[in-house]
Design an enzyme around this catalytic site. Structure first.
Site, PDB file in Angstrom:
ATOM      1  N   ASP A 191      -6.593  -1.973   1.698  1.00  0.00           N
ATOM      2  CA  ASP A 191      -7.091  -0.908   2.571  1.00  0.00           C
ATOM      3  C   ASP A 191      -7.709  -1.587   3.783  1.00  0.00           C
ATOM      4  OD1 ASP A 191      -7.777   1.690   3.373  1.00  0.00           O
ATOM      5  OD2 ASP A 191      -9.741   1.574   2.422  1.00  0.00           O
ATOM      6  N   ARG A 248      -5.775   0.815  -4.647  1.00  0.00           N
ATOM      7  CA  ARG A 248      -4.835   0.320  -3.649  1.00  0.00           C
ATOM      8  C   ARG A 248      -4.817  -1.196  -3.610  1.00  0.00           C
ATOM      9  NH1 ARG A 248      -8.464   3.658   0.347  1.00  0.00           N
ATOM     10  NH2 ARG A 248      -8.007   5.009  -1.356  1.00  0.00           N
ATOM     11  N   ASP A 280      -9.530  -0.509   7.331  1.00  0.00           N
ATOM     12  CA  ASP A 280     -10.095   0.597   8.108  1.00  0.00           C
ATOM     13  C   ASP A 280     -10.659   0.075   9.421  1.00  0.00           C
ATOM     14  OD1 ASP A 280      -9.571   2.610   6.245  1.00  0.00           O
ATOM     15  OD2 ASP A 280     -11.492   2.331   5.227  1.00  0.00           O
ATOM     16  N   ARG A 319       0.842  -1.196   0.000  1.00  0.00           N
ATOM     17  CA  ARG A 319       0.000   0.000   0.000  1.00  0.00           C
ATOM     18  C   ARG A 319       0.875   1.243   0.000  1.00  0.00           C
ATOM     19  NH1 ARG A 319      -5.033   2.121   2.226  1.00  0.00           N
ATOM     20  NH2 ARG A 319      -5.033   4.264   1.486  1.00  0.00           N
TER      21      ARG A 319
END
Length: 167
Positions: free
Chosen positions: A103, A100, A105, A91
């Site tokens: 990811d 990307r 989160d 990344r």
């Protein structure tokens, strides 16, 4: 004790995973394994993978999913672990909402509401994003998002899910 090693007794958290560069399915599966091997992190549940349209500049569709973790890390060290895993999968942060390889989160951390310069919990956009709410509702429909006071099952009914489909 320094913040980077701060631990909690045990907390439940939810994360979102996404990828639209490279072999996304292989990357996401490997990221789950990397998470499960991270000290202080136990993988409790995971959603199926969903194909979704990208948000932001023109780019390939994403594979997205969510996972529930039990952690003994506090939020900031957990975020640092997620960022390390992203970096290990190539990344590179150049442009907001760009394509990307991976990811990760941090969406929810128990019922914590946190707003620091580097981390907001609950994730500030999760209640607007079908690509987060659909997989999260699959594995945690009764979890209450602490700002709205609504369950994930209720929140998913408030977004357009038409472009979220099983991969």
């Amino acid at each position: 004790m320094s913040e980077s090693t701060e631990t909690v007794a045990s907390a439940r958290c939810a994360i979102a995973l996404g990828s639209n560069l490279g072999d996304s399915l292989t990357i996401l599966e490997a990221a789950l394994k990397a998470l499960a091997q991270t000290p202080g992190v136990a993988l409790e549940a995971r959603s199926q993978w969903y194909q979704t349209k990208a948000v932001g500049p023109p780019q390939p569709d994403y594979l997205n999913g969510c996972a529930l973790l039990t952690v003994t890390l506090s939020p900031q060290p957990l975020l640092e672990a997620l960022l390390r895993i992203e970096a290990n999968f190539g990344r590179i942060r150049r442009e907001r909402w760009s394509a990307r390889t991976l990811d990760l989160d941090l969406l929810l951390f128990d019922a914590v509401i946190l707003n620091t310069p580097t981390l907001q919990i609950p994730h500030p956009h999760m209640t607007e994003r079908a690509f987060v709410l659909v997989p999260l509702a699959e594995i945690a429909p009764h979890w209450i998002e602490p700002i709205s006071g609504k369950s994930i099952a209720q929140l998913v009914q408030t977004v357009d899910c038409s472009e979220v489909r099983l991969a």
